[in-house]
Design a protein around this motif. Structure first.
Motif, PDB file in Angstrom:
ATOM      1  N   THR A   1       0.836  -1.349  -0.167  1.00 53.92           N
ATOM      2  CA  THR A   1       0.061   0.001   0.016  1.00 53.92           C
ATOM      3  C   THR A   1       0.945   1.015  -0.026  1.00 53.92           C
ATOM      4  O   THR A   1       1.832   1.355   0.603  1.00 53.92           O
ATOM      5  CB  THR A   1      -1.075   0.022   1.211  1.00 53.92           C
TER       6      THR A   1
ATOM      7  N   GLU B   1      -4.858   9.626  -0.982  1.00 56.83           N
ATOM      8  CA  GLU B   1      -5.572   8.468  -1.362  1.00 56.83           C
ATOM      9  C   GLU B   1      -4.564   7.176  -1.275  1.00 56.83           C
ATOM     10  O   GLU B   1      -3.416   7.575  -1.173  1.00 56.83           O
ATOM     11  CB  GLU B   1      -5.777   8.447  -3.093  1.00 56.83           C
TER      12      GLU B   1
ATOM     13  N   PHE C   1       1.947  -1.078  -8.512  1.00 57.05           N
ATOM     14  CA  PHE C   1       0.421  -0.198  -8.223  1.00 57.05           C
ATOM     15  C   PHE C   1      -0.115   0.056  -9.819  1.00 57.05           C
ATOM     16  O   PHE C   1       0.532   0.685 -10.403  1.00 57.05           O
ATOM     17  CB  PHE C   1       0.913   0.975  -7.467  1.00 57.05           C
ATOM     18  N   ASP C   2      -1.221  -0.183  -9.677  1.00 50.50           N
ATOM     19  CA  ASP C   2      -1.889   0.167 -10.968  1.00 50.50           C
ATOM     20  C   ASP C   2      -1.329  -0.178 -12.232  1.00 50.50           C
ATOM     21  O   ASP C   2      -1.299   0.796 -13.269  1.00 50.50           O
ATOM     22  CB  ASP C   2      -2.325   1.547 -11.103  1.00 50.50           C
TER      23      ASP C   2
ATOM     24  N   ALA D   1      -3.309   3.823  -2.628  1.00 53.86           N
ATOM     25  CA  ALA D   1      -2.923   2.748  -3.570  1.00 53.86           C
ATOM     26  C   ALA D   1      -2.792   1.487  -3.061  1.00 53.86           C
ATOM     27  O   ALA D   1      -1.644   1.289  -2.325  1.00 53.86           O
ATOM     28  CB  ALA D   1      -1.582   3.228  -4.576  1.00 53.86           C
ATOM     29  N   THR D   2      -3.165   0.351  -3.801  1.00 48.88           N
ATOM     30  CA  THR D   2      -3.028  -0.850  -3.214  1.00 48.88           C
ATOM     31  C   THR D   2      -2.333  -1.646  -4.302  1.00 48.88           C
ATOM     32  O   THR D   2      -2.849  -1.504  -5.553  1.00 48.88           O
ATOM     33  CB  THR D   2      -4.162  -1.606  -2.863  1.00 48.88           C
ATOM     34  N   GLY D   3      -1.291  -2.374  -3.883  1.00 43.01           N
ATOM     35  CA  GLY D   3      -1.040  -3.361  -5.192  1.00 43.01           C
ATOM     36  C   GLY D   3      -0.198  -4.656  -4.658  1.00 43.01           C
ATOM     37  O   GLY D   3      -0.505  -5.096  -3.568  1.00 43.01           O
TER      38      GLY D   3
END
Length: 122
Positions: free
Chosen positions: A67, A76, A94-95, A78-80
């Protein structure tokens, strides 16, 4: 003899620092007009953004989940995912964007588009 064995075991555990944990912003550097600019937590970036430890926070969980919370993204999350590579490298995605970072278990070094950030494990 017991003290000698105990010291060896302690050294082994300290040498094998785990990658998992929460890493917070420590410093960043980049080139501007041929000059290296280096900023550390507590200083201002572009005379407007104060770089606190929470400027960028990356957590690497034992489960392989990563994260990232960045002050520049209005908080915000971001989760990965992440995984350990050879030579003290960590691959974080991430993304759909993957970055390979240096990680010694105490610091995480990220180099993106000529900006190098150092995050320190807390």
């Amino acid at each position: 003899l017991f003290i000698g064995v105990f010291m060896c075991v302690c050294l082994l555990f300290s040498a094998c620092a785990k990658t998992e944990g929460t890493y917070k912003f420590k410093s960043m550097s980049y080139q501007e007009s041929g000059v290296t600019v280096e900023l550390v937590a507590g200083e201002k970036f572009m005379n407007s953004i104060t770089l606190t430890e929470d400027f960028m926070v990356i957590t690497l969980e034992e489960s392989g989940i990563a994260t990232m919370v960045s002050a520049t993204a209005s908080g915000e999350v971001a989760t990965g995912t992440w995984l350990t590579k050879e030579d003290k490298k960590v691959e974080i995605t991430f993304d759909g964007e993957t970055m390979v970072c240096d990680c010694d278990g105490k610091t995480l070094s990220i180099d993106v588009d000529g900006v190098k950030m150092i995050l320190e494990k807390k």
